[in-house]
Design a protein around this motif. Sequence first.
Motif, PDB file in Angstrom:
ATOM      1  N   THR A 132       0.827  -1.200   0.000  1.00  0.00           N
ATOM      2  CA  THR A 132       0.000   0.000   0.000  1.00  0.00           C
ATOM      3  C   THR A 132       0.859   1.248   0.000  1.00  0.00           C
ATOM      4  O   THR A 132       0.638   2.169  -0.788  1.00  0.00           O
ATOM      5  CB  THR A 132      -0.900   0.006   1.248  1.00  0.00           C
ATOM      6  OG1 THR A 132      -1.476  -1.273   1.389  1.00  0.00           O
ATOM      7  CG2 THR A 132      -1.972   1.037   1.130  1.00  0.00           C
ATOM      8  N   ILE A 134       2.438   1.695  -3.341  1.00  0.00           N
ATOM      9  CA  ILE A 134       1.526   2.143  -4.397  1.00  0.00           C
ATOM     10  C   ILE A 134       1.144   3.604  -4.188  1.00  0.00           C
ATOM     11  O   ILE A 134       1.076   4.379  -5.148  1.00  0.00           O
ATOM     12  CB  ILE A 134       0.276   1.245  -4.458  1.00  0.00           C
ATOM     13  CG1 ILE A 134       0.685  -0.162  -4.885  1.00  0.00           C
ATOM     14  CG2 ILE A 134      -0.729   1.785  -5.449  1.00  0.00           C
ATOM     15  CD1 ILE A 134      -0.417  -1.167  -4.802  1.00  0.00           C
ATOM     16  N   VAL A 135       0.905   3.992  -2.902  1.00  0.00           N
ATOM     17  CA  VAL A 135       0.608   5.400  -2.641  1.00  0.00           C
ATOM     18  C   VAL A 135       1.760   6.263  -3.130  1.00  0.00           C
ATOM     19  O   VAL A 135       1.555   7.290  -3.793  1.00  0.00           O
ATOM     20  CB  VAL A 135       0.337   5.620  -1.131  1.00  0.00           C
ATOM     21  CG1 VAL A 135       0.304   7.099  -0.806  1.00  0.00           C
ATOM     22  CG2 VAL A 135      -0.973   4.992  -0.731  1.00  0.00           C
ATOM     23  N   VAL A 190       1.637   6.259  -7.033  1.00  0.00           N
ATOM     24  CA  VAL A 190       0.523   7.024  -7.595  1.00  0.00           C
ATOM     25  C   VAL A 190       0.773   8.521  -7.444  1.00  0.00           C
ATOM     26  O   VAL A 190       0.479   9.313  -8.332  1.00  0.00           O
ATOM     27  CB  VAL A 190      -0.796   6.605  -6.915  1.00  0.00           C
ATOM     28  CG1 VAL A 190      -1.908   7.571  -7.274  1.00  0.00           C
ATOM     29  CG2 VAL A 190      -1.185   5.211  -7.323  1.00  0.00           C
ATOM     30  N   LEU A 191       1.331   8.897  -6.294  1.00  0.00           N
ATOM     31  CA  LEU A 191       1.488  10.320  -6.026  1.00  0.00           C
ATOM     32  C   LEU A 191       2.836  10.868  -6.465  1.00  0.00           C
ATOM     33  O   LEU A 191       3.063  12.069  -6.378  1.00  0.00           O
ATOM     34  CB  LEU A 191       1.291  10.591  -4.533  1.00  0.00           C
ATOM     35  CG  LEU A 191      -0.084  10.213  -3.968  1.00  0.00           C
ATOM     36  CD1 LEU A 191      -0.131  10.482  -2.497  1.00  0.00           C
ATOM     37  CD2 LEU A 191      -1.179  10.977  -4.680  1.00  0.00           C
ATOM     38  N   ARG A 239       4.370  11.478  -9.282  1.00  0.00           N
ATOM     39  CA  ARG A 239       4.443  12.487 -10.337  1.00  0.00           C
ATOM     40  C   ARG A 239       3.959  13.846  -9.862  1.00  0.00           C
ATOM     41  O   ARG A 239       4.289  14.862 -10.438  1.00  0.00           O
ATOM     42  CB  ARG A 239       3.577  12.034 -11.508  1.00  0.00           C
ATOM     43  CG  ARG A 239       4.134  10.841 -12.217  1.00  0.00           C
ATOM     44  CD  ARG A 239       4.741  11.270 -13.527  1.00  0.00           C
ATOM     45  NE  ARG A 239       5.202  10.105 -14.264  1.00  0.00           N
ATOM     46  CZ  ARG A 239       4.519   9.570 -15.264  1.00  0.00           C
ATOM     47  NH1 ARG A 239       3.365  10.093 -15.611  1.00  0.00           N
ATOM     48  NH2 ARG A 239       4.990   8.534 -15.898  1.00  0.00           N
ATOM     49  N   ASP A 240       3.078  13.804  -8.843  1.00  0.00           N
ATOM     50  CA  ASP A 240       2.456  15.048  -8.425  1.00  0.00           C
ATOM     51  C   ASP A 240       3.155  15.691  -7.255  1.00  0.00           C
ATOM     52  O   ASP A 240       2.649  16.626  -6.657  1.00  0.00           O
ATOM     53  CB  ASP A 240       0.992  14.795  -8.050  1.00  0.00           C
ATOM     54  CG  ASP A 240       0.181  14.466  -9.285  1.00  0.00           C
ATOM     55  OD1 ASP A 240       0.304  15.216 -10.250  1.00  0.00           O
ATOM     56  OD2 ASP A 240      -0.522  13.458  -9.277  1.00  0.00           O
ATOM     57  N   HIS A 269       5.203  18.087  -5.318  1.00  0.00           N
ATOM     58  CA  HIS A 269       5.591  19.464  -5.620  1.00  0.00           C
ATOM     59  C   HIS A 269       6.889  19.783  -4.908  1.00  0.00           C
ATOM     60  O   HIS A 269       7.141  19.291  -3.812  1.00  0.00           O
ATOM     61  CB  HIS A 269       4.503  20.436  -5.158  1.00  0.00           C
ATOM     62  CG  HIS A 269       3.222  20.242  -5.886  1.00  0.00           C
ATOM     63  ND1 HIS A 269       3.011  20.739  -7.143  1.00  0.00           N
ATOM     64  CD2 HIS A 269       2.097  19.580  -5.558  1.00  0.00           C
ATOM     65  CE1 HIS A 269       1.800  20.396  -7.550  1.00  0.00           C
ATOM     66  NE2 HIS A 269       1.224  19.684  -6.597  1.00  0.00           N
ATOM     67  N   PHE A 275       3.565   3.968   7.615  1.00  0.00           N
ATOM     68  CA  PHE A 275       2.568   5.029   7.796  1.00  0.00           C
ATOM     69  C   PHE A 275       3.200   6.397   7.571  1.00  0.00           C
ATOM     70  O   PHE A 275       2.601   7.281   6.962  1.00  0.00           O
ATOM     71  CB  PHE A 275       1.956   4.960   9.201  1.00  0.00           C
ATOM     72  CG  PHE A 275       0.937   3.869   9.365  1.00  0.00           C
ATOM     73  CD1 PHE A 275       0.562   3.083   8.290  1.00  0.00           C
ATOM     74  CD2 PHE A 275       0.340   3.627  10.591  1.00  0.00           C
ATOM     75  CE1 PHE A 275      -0.370   2.071   8.439  1.00  0.00           C
ATOM     76  CE2 PHE A 275      -0.598   2.624  10.743  1.00  0.00           C
ATOM     77  CZ  PHE A 275      -0.947   1.847   9.668  1.00  0.00           C
ATOM     78  N   MET A 327       3.508   7.092   3.937  1.00  0.00           N
ATOM     79  CA  MET A 327       2.216   7.468   3.352  1.00  0.00           C
ATOM     80  C   MET A 327       1.884   8.921   3.676  1.00  0.00           C
ATOM     81  O   MET A 327       1.483   9.698   2.799  1.00  0.00           O
ATOM     82  CB  MET A 327       1.102   6.582   3.921  1.00  0.00           C
ATOM     83  CG  MET A 327       1.043   5.200   3.359  1.00  0.00           C
ATOM     84  SD  MET A 327      -0.470   4.423   3.965  1.00  0.00           S
ATOM     85  CE  MET A 327       0.063   2.758   4.200  1.00  0.00           C
ATOM     86  N   LEU A 384       1.449  11.954   0.987  1.00  0.00           N
ATOM     87  CA  LEU A 384       0.210  12.718   0.878  1.00  0.00           C
ATOM     88  C   LEU A 384       0.469  14.194   1.136  1.00  0.00           C
ATOM     89  O   LEU A 384      -0.101  15.060   0.481  1.00  0.00           O
ATOM     90  CB  LEU A 384      -0.841  12.178   1.847  1.00  0.00           C
ATOM     91  CG  LEU A 384      -1.494  10.869   1.411  1.00  0.00           C
ATOM     92  CD1 LEU A 384      -2.291  10.261   2.550  1.00  0.00           C
ATOM     93  CD2 LEU A 384      -2.402  11.083   0.223  1.00  0.00           C
ATOM     94  N   THR A 409       1.962  16.331  -1.800  1.00  0.00           N
ATOM     95  CA  THR A 409       1.153  16.695  -2.966  1.00  0.00           C
ATOM     96  C   THR A 409       0.573  18.091  -2.800  1.00  0.00           C
ATOM     97  O   THR A 409       0.035  18.647  -3.746  1.00  0.00           O
ATOM     98  CB  THR A 409      -0.012  15.714  -3.128  1.00  0.00           C
ATOM     99  OG1 THR A 409      -0.771  15.723  -1.930  1.00  0.00           O
ATOM    100  CG2 THR A 409       0.484  14.324  -3.400  1.00  0.00           C
ATOM    101  N   GLU A 468       0.160  21.910  -2.733  1.00  0.00           N
ATOM    102  CA  GLU A 468       0.822  23.050  -3.355  1.00  0.00           C
ATOM    103  C   GLU A 468       0.920  24.165  -2.342  1.00  0.00           C
ATOM    104  O   GLU A 468      -0.068  24.549  -1.743  1.00  0.00           O
ATOM    105  CB  GLU A 468       0.014  23.529  -4.565  1.00  0.00           C
ATOM    106  CG  GLU A 468       0.261  22.695  -5.799  1.00  0.00           C
ATOM    107  CD  GLU A 468      -0.627  23.180  -6.932  1.00  0.00           C
ATOM    108  OE1 GLU A 468      -0.385  24.286  -7.422  1.00  0.00           O
ATOM    109  OE2 GLU A 468      -1.536  22.454  -7.314  1.00  0.00           O
TER     110      GLU A 468
END
Lengths: 233, 118
Positions: free
Chosen positions: A74, A77-78, A81-82, A84-85, A87, A220, A223, A227, A230, A232
């Motif tokens: 998990t 994958i988090v 997934v994140l 590329r984004d 910042h 954790f 993660m 999060l 991401t 901005e």
Amino acid sequence: MIKRFTLILLLAGLGAIFAGLMLDYVPDSELNRTADYYAKNTAADLGAANIVTAIIVTYRGLDTLGEVTVLFLTAAIVGLVLARDRHDQSQPDRELPPTGELLATGTRLLLPLILLFGAYVFSHGHLTPGGGFQGGAILASGMLLMLLSHPLRRFGHRTIAIVESIAGLAFVFIGVLGIALAGGFLDNRILPTGTLGELFSAGAIPVIYSFVGLKVGAEFSSMLLNLSETEEL
Amino acid sequence: MAMIAMATGFVLILIGLFGALSNRNILRMIVAFAVANTGVNLVLVAVGYMDGRTAPILNEAVPVAEATTRIIDPVPQALVLTAIVIGVGVTALMLAYAYKLFKTKGTLDISQYTDLKW
């Protein structure tokens, strides 16, 4: 309208099924055979006072290894997934308001205590209601507090990855040691089981659970970090 | 006692499913799933509860010899511990995907995502 009606019908049906299940439910008056075995033999076999911990770390240790793997997946994958984004937060576009006095001072006061409490919870998993997962979550909550009070300070993804990898490898290594020195994979009797109820008892359970705690805390944290990055600024 | 917990759990499952099916906003659906998840955990723990017994931890109050008559079933508790951890992982994944969806379409309204609809 039709949708709402179908939905209510569906939930009413499900509620009827649940009600039927509940009305027919008779609580056991004595332990079933599996639970009875655990109740009778945990103390003598493994020396762990907390039977839930004995089940999680030793009797069903392989499942816990799988569970930790799911958590790792998990977190990975988090991150993926994140990724590329993410910042660059080192030069925010605007002037950030300073961290409030209460939060900054509170973090300095509480963070060591939270980390200490997390370590206490995961190292006493075989004695008290606690353990690696709970302790790891507490460690990560300390990390969250740090992210809140210093949003711009960069924590190394590297450090977290190293802690996580070492903890995971140590977990598997102790499991394999169990094959070599004791009864099988993840057998905790590679260390003496000691006296029931003492910190240094229950063989390898506190060691394994400490590594699980570190690993869960690192996962954790990664993660939370992913999060938060991401955002901005 | 166990019955109250179990009924609460079932009600939470129903509330969660209602929320997940009636809301259009993905974030609200995620919260609804988390509520349903809590309900499932509560039901599982309630199944392991037995009246007049105590937690499966051996100490002075629960000596080893009396364990089989004094403790509740430890197996559901171990299961629920696993379920909670996996639930956290699932929620984190859903949130990450929700973020990604918002990035691509600029909305969290599920009715805007018609790519797989037929």
